[in-house]
Scaffold this motif. Structure first.
Motif, mmCIF file in Angstrom:
data_model
loop_
_atom_site.group_PDB
_atom_site.id
_atom_site.type_symbol
_atom_site.label_atom_id
_atom_site.label_comp_id
_atom_site.label_asym_id
_atom_site.label_seq_id
_atom_site.Cartn_x
_atom_site.Cartn_y
_atom_site.Cartn_z
ATOM 1 N N LYS A 523 0.845 -1.186 0.000
ATOM 2 C CA LYS A 523 0.000 0.000 0.000
ATOM 3 C C LYS A 523 0.885 1.243 0.000
ATOM 4 O O LYS A 523 1.872 1.314 0.740
ATOM 5 N N VAL A 524 0.529 2.211 -0.848
ATOM 6 C CA VAL A 524 1.313 3.436 -0.993
ATOM 7 C C VAL A 524 0.399 4.648 -0.880
ATOM 8 O O VAL A 524 -0.826 4.512 -0.808
ATOM 9 N N PHE A 525 1.002 5.835 -0.878
ATOM 10 C CA PHE A 525 0.261 7.099 -0.766
ATOM 11 C C PHE A 525 -0.662 7.077 0.450
ATOM 12 O O PHE A 525 -1.897 7.215 0.322
ATOM 13 N N LYS A 526 -0.044 6.871 1.608
ATOM 14 C CA LYS A 526 -0.770 6.812 2.881
ATOM 15 C C LYS A 526 -1.877 5.763 2.844
ATOM 16 O O LYS A 526 -2.985 5.961 3.331
ATOM 17 N N LYS A 527 -1.547 4.657 2.214
ATOM 18 C CA LYS A 527 -2.416 3.488 2.105
ATOM 19 C C LYS A 527 -3.695 3.749 1.300
ATOM 20 O O LYS A 527 -4.658 2.987 1.382
ATOM 21 N N ALA A 528 -3.659 4.807 0.475
ATOM 22 C CA ALA A 528 -4.819 5.103 -0.368
ATOM 23 C C ALA A 528 -4.824 4.249 -1.637
ATOM 24 O O ALA A 528 -5.868 4.094 -2.278
ATOM 25 N N MET A 529 -3.667 3.704 -1.989
ATOM 26 C CA MET A 529 -3.546 2.907 -3.209
ATOM 27 C C MET A 529 -2.815 1.608 -2.896
ATOM 28 O O MET A 529 -1.835 1.592 -2.146
ATOM 29 N N LEU A 531 -0.538 -1.126 -4.586
ATOM 30 C CA LEU A 531 0.339 -1.251 -5.757
ATOM 31 C C LEU A 531 0.798 -2.689 -5.906
ATOM 32 O O LEU A 531 1.172 -3.351 -4.931
ATOM 33 N N ALA A 575 -2.537 -1.252 -10.021
ATOM 34 C CA ALA A 575 -2.892 -0.490 -8.823
ATOM 35 C C ALA A 575 -4.391 -0.558 -8.604
ATOM 36 O O ALA A 575 -5.172 -0.711 -9.551
ATOM 37 N N VAL A 577 -7.419 1.645 -6.512
ATOM 38 C CA VAL A 577 -7.885 2.779 -5.721
ATOM 39 C C VAL A 577 -9.390 2.599 -5.542
ATOM 40 O O VAL A 577 -10.154 2.680 -6.514
#
Length: 622
Positions: A523-529, A531, A575, A577
């Motif tokens: 999880k990336v971008f503060k777990k918003a996505m 990957l 990804a 979202v």
């Protein structure tokens, strides 16, 4: 296009009608497990918006894992069957033109839906060159016991090589209903399909692909056999299945299944080709029509101690018609150019479950003078939901598919009236799934196997005819799968071993097929996505791959040219979202580093070059 307009209109009308009815459900935030889909075999799947390696494998025009199939250069065109254990076996005689049915939706490909709020599913993916593929679906329960679903799948791709356009459309209207007292159940659908392909017949001079002449790096300049040939497979099917429960105590039930399907296959060529032989016509126009009407009535009852018992009778009536040009000197007005038959059979099915055991036995025999039969038996033991052992056996005697028996064409070489014996197929299989691995073992014995073969040794001249092998063929396959995980890394492995025992090279298959994927998930971008990125390697050993004949829409056996023994390396970045999954893939990456193009699907049919493709899958829950 008209189907797409219907789909969009249906979406607008139904969503507006449902707004007040679904407000309460939305406020309650319906559980994702309430969104379900199932087919006529009662296989139920929950709508899943997660991102797993299986989603990566299913992200293709078939929308299912195509391991064991080898796609041709253009998307949605053809698939060569690498894994014979996955070949569909039909008990009743089929239309023929099997190669063109690889993307054709059969009855068991249609799924029914039950959703607490309107569901929209969108699939989009770029293609080889100039075009795109799309699959859009809208499903709504106007009442808890009544669902309507409309879907449309299409593709248009010019492809890299000359005269290799793919253009297809698949429209589906699906509904299912059950009465409030749970006594009456109905499933119905209409499917309209139109599959168009330009047919170039393959590459004439393979040396044009060896990289010595840079002008042929533009693949549309490579010389092909046919520059003006095309084929079309079109079909409409109306399907209905219904049942009524008379007595809940012993589940006495009457069932009825029926469908009507009309198809035609057409091969067009503006100028006749010497490669395909003689013809009195300068303009080739072959068309074969097929109409089938099927009815099945069954009576079943189910008791706690005895299980479920079904008795049924069915009728399969078809008529295959051929375009006849009366100016043809070989035309015989007194001859029957229609292939018409009605097959009636009776049978029974027994299903029994006790604790963790499940048993299923099917017996089916034709009556009157139609020598067809089918016997199946299955036993399954469930250790848990995802941990089971299953063994099964099947013995079938089936009438030849129609294209083997009778064919009419403007080309002289492709006309025949050939009586063949029934094909006899015996299958024994075992499979297991547990926390350590997945495995399946399958043994198949083929007698009186039907196939096509080029009677002319010269590849520049094709005289493909149907034959029946009068000896037995034994086929054995072993499929193993295992995923190894360590923290955010995973290695997914699948391999198939195949062995064929035969006196002649009739059933030709690679000895082994493998797919290995090394990938990373986090999880990336503060777990918003979420990957997912990795590399997949596909490989199959060298073998005499079947070649393709566009006049027949069939693959044929050849024993002169081997293909395979090359890896296909794909790099992907995916990804997720919320409910949107995004896919980016560099396909056949190693093609950038090979000095000589030596990868083929079939003789004279090169595999695709390097491509970067992207797309998405998106679910909307209103």
């Amino acid at each position: 296009m008209r189907y797409l307009i219907i789909l969009l209109s249906f979406f607008c009308v139904v969503i507006n009608a449902q707004e007040s009815d679904t407000t309460t459900v939305n406020e309650l935030k319906a559980d994702i497990k309430l969104y379900k889909t199932f087919n006529t075999q009662k296989d139920t799947v929950f709508i899943d918006t997660s991102l797993t390696i299986q989603d990566e494998y299913k992200y293709n025009y078939l929308r299912k894992d195509n391991f064991g199939l080898f796609t041709f250069a253009n998307e949605g065109y053809l698939f060569n069957q690498l894994d014979y254990s996955k070949k569909k076996q039909f008990v009743l005689p089929q239309f023929g033109f099997h190669a063109k049915h690889s993307t054709y939706l059969q009855n068991d490909d249609i799924y029914y839906y039950s959703v607490p709020t309107p569901l929209t599913d969108i699939y989009f993916k770029t293609v080889m060159r100039q075009g795109q593929s799309l699959d859009a679906l809208i499903s709504v329960n106007t009442k808890p016991n009544l669902n309507f679903t409309v879907a449309y799948k299409s593709i248009r791709s010019i492809g890299d090589y000359f005269n290799n356009l793919t253009s297809s459309g698949h429209f589906r209207f699906i509904t299912n209903y059950n009465s409030l007292n749970k006594k009456y159940f109905l499933k119905a659908n209409f499917v309209g399909q139109d599959i168009f392909n330009q047919e170039n017949g393959g590459i004439i001079d393979l040396s044009q692909l060896d990289g010595t002449n840079t002008s042929f790096s533009q693949r549309e300049r490579v010389d092909v056999y046919f520059t003006d040939a095309s084929s079309k497979l079109k079909g409409n099917r109306y399907f209905l299945e219904q049942s009524y429960l008379f007595n809940k105590r012993n589940s006495l039930q009457i069932k009825h299944q029926t469908y009507y399907e009309s198809k035609f296959y057409e091969f067009l060529q503006t100028t006749k080709s010497s490669r395909l032989g003689n013809s009195i016509f300068s303009n080739i126009n072959d068309k074969t029509r097929f109409n089938v009407f099927y009815n099945k009535v069954a009576l079943s009852f189910n008791t706690k101690n005895l299980g479920q018992i079904n008795f049924f009778i069915d009728d399969y009536s078809f008529n295959q018609l051929y375009k006849i040009d009366q100016s043809d000197v070989s035309f015989n007005p007194s001859a029957n150019y229609n292939l018409k038959r009605s097959i009636n059979s009776v049978g029974g099915q027994y299903e029994f479950s006790a604790k963790k055991w499940n048993f299923n036995v099917l017996v089916q025999n034709a009556i009157l003078n139609q020598p067809t039969s089918n016997y199946e038996a299955t036993a399954k033991y469930d250790f848990s939901e995802d941990n089971f052992v299953k063994i099964s056996a099947q013995q079938t005697s089936k009438l030849p598919d129609n294209i083997f028996v009778f064919m009419v064409s403007d080309y002289d070489n492709y006309n025949w009236d050939s009586p063949f014996k029934n094909e006899k197929i015996s299958i024994l299989s075992a499979e297991t799934k547990n926390k350590w691995f997945e495995a399946s073992l399958k043994f198949t014995n083929l007698n009186d196997h039907l196939y096509f073969f080029n009677t002319n040794i010269n590849i520049d001249s094709l005289v493909v005819k149907p034959f029946q092998y009068n000896k037995s063929i034994q086929y054995l396959s072993l499929n193993l799968a295992k995923e190894i995980k360590y923290k955010n890394w995973a290695l997914d492995n699948r391999i198939t071993f195949q062995e064929v025992q035969q006196d002649d090279k009739i059933l030709n298959l690679p000895y082994f097929i493998l797919r290995n994927t090394l990938y990373y998930t986090n999880k990336v971008f503060k777990k918003a996505m979420l990957l997912q990125t990795g590399v997949t390697v596909n490989y199959f050993s060298e073998y005499y791959a079947n070649d393709y004949m566009p006049v027949l829409g069939e693959f044929f056996v050849q024993n002169t040219t081997k293909v395979g023994n090359f890896p296909v390396l794909d790099f992907f970045v995916n990804a997720r979202v919320q409910q949107c999954r995004i896919y980016l893939k560099a396909e056949h990456l190693n093609a950038l580093f090979t000095k000589k193009v030596d990868y083929y699907n079939a003789p004279n049919y090169p595999f695709r070059d390097f491509h970067v493709r992207f797309g998405l899958e998106w679910n909307f829950f209103k």
